[in-house]
Design a protein around this motif. Structure first.
Motif, PDB file in Angstrom:
ATOM      1  N   GLY A   1      52.746  40.771 -16.854  1.00 19.39           N
ATOM      2  CA  GLY A   1      53.862  41.565 -16.351  1.00 19.39           C
ATOM      3  C   GLY A   1      54.235  42.699 -17.291  1.00 19.39           C
ATOM      4  O   GLY A   1      54.495  43.824 -16.849  1.00 19.39           O
ATOM      5  N   LEU A   2      54.248  42.420 -18.594  1.00 16.18           N
ATOM      6  CA  LEU A   2      54.569  43.471 -19.566  1.00 16.18           C
ATOM      7  C   LEU A   2      53.489  44.542 -19.619  1.00 16.18           C
ATOM      8  O   LEU A   2      53.786  45.728 -19.775  1.00 16.18           O
ATOM      9  N   ARG A   3      52.240  44.137 -19.482  1.00 16.35           N
ATOM     10  CA  ARG A   3      51.152  45.120 -19.449  1.00 16.35           C
ATOM     11  C   ARG A   3      51.250  46.009 -18.208  1.00 16.35           C
ATOM     12  O   ARG A   3      51.044  47.221 -18.282  1.00 16.35           O
TER      13      ARG A   3
ATOM     14  N   GLY B   1      54.090  48.396 -18.755  1.00 16.70           N
ATOM     15  CA  GLY B   1      53.668  49.446 -19.682  1.00 16.70           C
ATOM     16  C   GLY B   1      52.780  50.474 -18.998  1.00 16.70           C
ATOM     17  O   GLY B   1      52.904  51.674 -19.238  1.00 16.70           O
ATOM     18  N   GLY B   2      51.888  50.017 -18.125  1.00 16.18           N
ATOM     19  CA  GLY B   2      51.044  50.942 -17.371  1.00 16.18           C
ATOM     20  C   GLY B   2      51.846  51.808 -16.421  1.00 16.18           C
ATOM     21  O   GLY B   2      51.588  53.008 -16.284  1.00 16.18           O
ATOM     22  N   LEU B   3      52.851  51.224 -15.789  1.00 17.03           N
ATOM     23  CA  LEU B   3      53.713  51.988 -14.888  1.00 17.03           C
ATOM     24  C   LEU B   3      54.519  53.028 -15.661  1.00 17.03           C
ATOM     25  O   LEU B   3      54.653  54.172 -15.220  1.00 17.03           O
ATOM     26  N   VAL B   4      55.034  52.646 -16.829  1.00 23.18           N
ATOM     27  CA  VAL B   4      55.777  53.594 -17.661  1.00 23.18           C
ATOM     28  C   VAL B   4      54.864  54.746 -18.090  1.00 23.18           C
ATOM     29  O   VAL B   4      55.260  55.913 -18.071  1.00 23.18           O
ATOM     30  N   ALA B   5      53.623  54.440 -18.473  1.00 24.17           N
ATOM     31  CA  ALA B   5      52.675  55.483 -18.874  1.00 24.17           C
ATOM     32  C   ALA B   5      52.366  56.419 -17.711  1.00 24.17           C
ATOM     33  O   ALA B   5      52.261  57.641 -17.896  1.00 24.17           O
ATOM     34  N   LEU B   6      52.228  55.867 -16.521  1.00 23.86           N
ATOM     35  CA  LEU B   6      51.955  56.669 -15.323  1.00 23.86           C
ATOM     36  C   LEU B   6      53.108  57.627 -15.033  1.00 23.86           C
ATOM     37  O   LEU B   6      52.898  58.833 -14.833  1.00 23.86           O
ATOM     38  N   VAL B   7      54.310  57.115 -15.046  1.00 19.61           N
ATOM     39  CA  VAL B   7      55.486  57.949 -14.772  1.00 19.61           C
ATOM     40  C   VAL B   7      55.689  58.967 -15.901  1.00 19.61           C
ATOM     41  O   VAL B   7      56.009  60.138 -15.644  1.00 19.61           O
TER      42      VAL B   7
ATOM     43  N   GLU C   1      47.916  50.853 -25.970  1.00 22.43           N
ATOM     44  CA  GLU C   1      48.557  49.741 -26.679  1.00 22.43           C
ATOM     45  C   GLU C   1      49.275  48.788 -25.727  1.00 22.43           C
ATOM     46  O   GLU C   1      49.207  47.576 -25.903  1.00 22.43           O
ATOM     47  N   THR C   2      49.980  49.317 -24.753  1.00 19.13           N
ATOM     48  CA  THR C   2      50.748  48.441 -23.873  1.00 19.13           C
ATOM     49  C   THR C   2      49.875  47.733 -22.848  1.00 19.13           C
ATOM     50  O   THR C   2      50.092  46.559 -22.567  1.00 19.13           O
ATOM     51  N   VAL C   3      48.897  48.436 -22.319  1.00 16.58           N
ATOM     52  CA  VAL C   3      48.037  47.826 -21.303  1.00 16.58           C
ATOM     53  C   VAL C   3      46.966  46.956 -21.954  1.00 16.58           C
ATOM     54  O   VAL C   3      46.552  45.945 -21.403  1.00 16.58           O
ATOM     55  N   GLY C   4      46.551  47.338 -23.149  1.00 15.29           N
ATOM     56  CA  GLY C   4      45.555  46.535 -23.850  1.00 15.29           C
ATOM     57  C   GLY C   4      44.132  46.831 -23.417  1.00 15.29           C
ATOM     58  O   GLY C   4      43.255  45.997 -23.571  1.00 15.29           O
ATOM     59  N   SER C   5      43.904  48.010 -22.871  1.00 17.14           N
ATOM     60  CA  SER C   5      42.578  48.396 -22.420  1.00 17.14           C
ATOM     61  C   SER C   5      42.271  49.808 -22.897  1.00 17.14           C
ATOM     62  O   SER C   5      43.155  50.653 -22.977  1.00 17.14           O
ATOM     63  N   ARG C   6      41.024  50.037 -23.217  1.00 14.63           N
ATOM     64  CA  ARG C   6      40.611  51.371 -23.648  1.00 14.63           C
ATOM     65  C   ARG C   6      40.758  52.402 -22.538  1.00 14.63           C
ATOM     66  O   ARG C   6      41.014  53.564 -22.784  1.00 14.63           O
ATOM     67  N   TRP C   7      40.562  51.950 -21.328  1.00 18.19           N
ATOM     68  CA  TRP C   7      40.564  52.871 -20.191  1.00 18.19           C
ATOM     69  C   TRP C   7      41.971  53.150 -19.678  1.00 18.19           C
ATOM     70  O   TRP C   7      42.147  53.898 -18.715  1.00 18.19           O
TER      71      TRP C   7
END
Length: 145
Positions: free
Chosen positions: A24-26, A29-35, A77-83
Motif C-alpha cells: 500500500g505504501l509503495r 508513493g507511486g501515485l504521489v510521484a505520478l501526480v 525509493e518509494t516504489v522500490g523498483s528501478r523502472w
C-alpha cells in the motif's frame, strides 16, 4: 533459569500485516510521484516565460532539472523498483508535448524560444539519465518479512 545463546534462539514471528502495508505504501508513493510529475510540468510551464528586466531568465530549466532528479529518486525509493522513474516521467512528457502543440485558438503554452526548448530537452534528458543510472546500479538487497 537459563537463557539460550543467541545462535539457538528462534527467529521472531512473521507479521502478516507488514506485506499489505508495504504494498500500500509503495502504491501510494507511486501515485504521489505520478501526480508530482504532472504538477512540476505545469509549474515549469508557468515559469518558462518569466522575465526579469525584460530578459528571459530561464529559471524553468533549473527547476526542470532539479525537480526531475528529485522526482526520479523519490519514485525509485518509494516504489522500490528501478523502472519507477517512468511514473513521474510519463505525465511530465505528455504535458510538455501537449503544451508545445498549438490549440485551435492559436495559443501555445510552451513558448518557442530557448527557454522552452531547454526545458523540454533538459527535463527529458534528466529522466533519461536517472533511468540509465538506475539500470547500472547494483541490485538492492532483497527485503524479507
Amino acid at each position: 533459569m537459563s537463557v539460550a545463546p543467541p545462535e539457538h534462539q528462534s527467529p521472531p514471528p512473521a507479521r502478516a500485516w507488514r506485506r499489505p502495508v508495504d504494498i500500500g505504501l509503495r502504491a501510494l508513493g507511486g501515485l504521489v510521484a505520478l501526480v508530482a510529475g504532472a504538477v512540476t510540468a505545469v509549474l515549469e510551464l508557468l515559469l518558462a516565460p518569466l522575465r526579469v528586466g525584460g530578459y528571459l531568465v530561464g529559471v524553468a530549466v533549473l527547476v526542470a532539472v532539479l525537480a526531475n532528479i528529485v522526482l526520479s529518486w523519490f519514485a525509485m525509493e518509494t516504489v522500490g523498483s528501478r523502472w519507477a522513474v517512468v511514473l513521474p516521467a510519463l505525465p511530465w512528457v505528455v504535458i510538455m508535448v501537449a503544451a508545445a502543440d498549438r490549440t485551435t485558438e492559436g495559443d501555445v503554452l510552451l513558448i518557442g524560444n530557448w527557454v522552452g526548448l531547454l526545458v523540454v530537452v533538459a527535463g527529458s534528458m534528466t529522466f533519461a539519465v536517472m533511468a540509465f543510472r538506475s539500470i547500472l546500479a547494483p541490485n538492492p538487497p532483497s527485503r524479507r518479512y
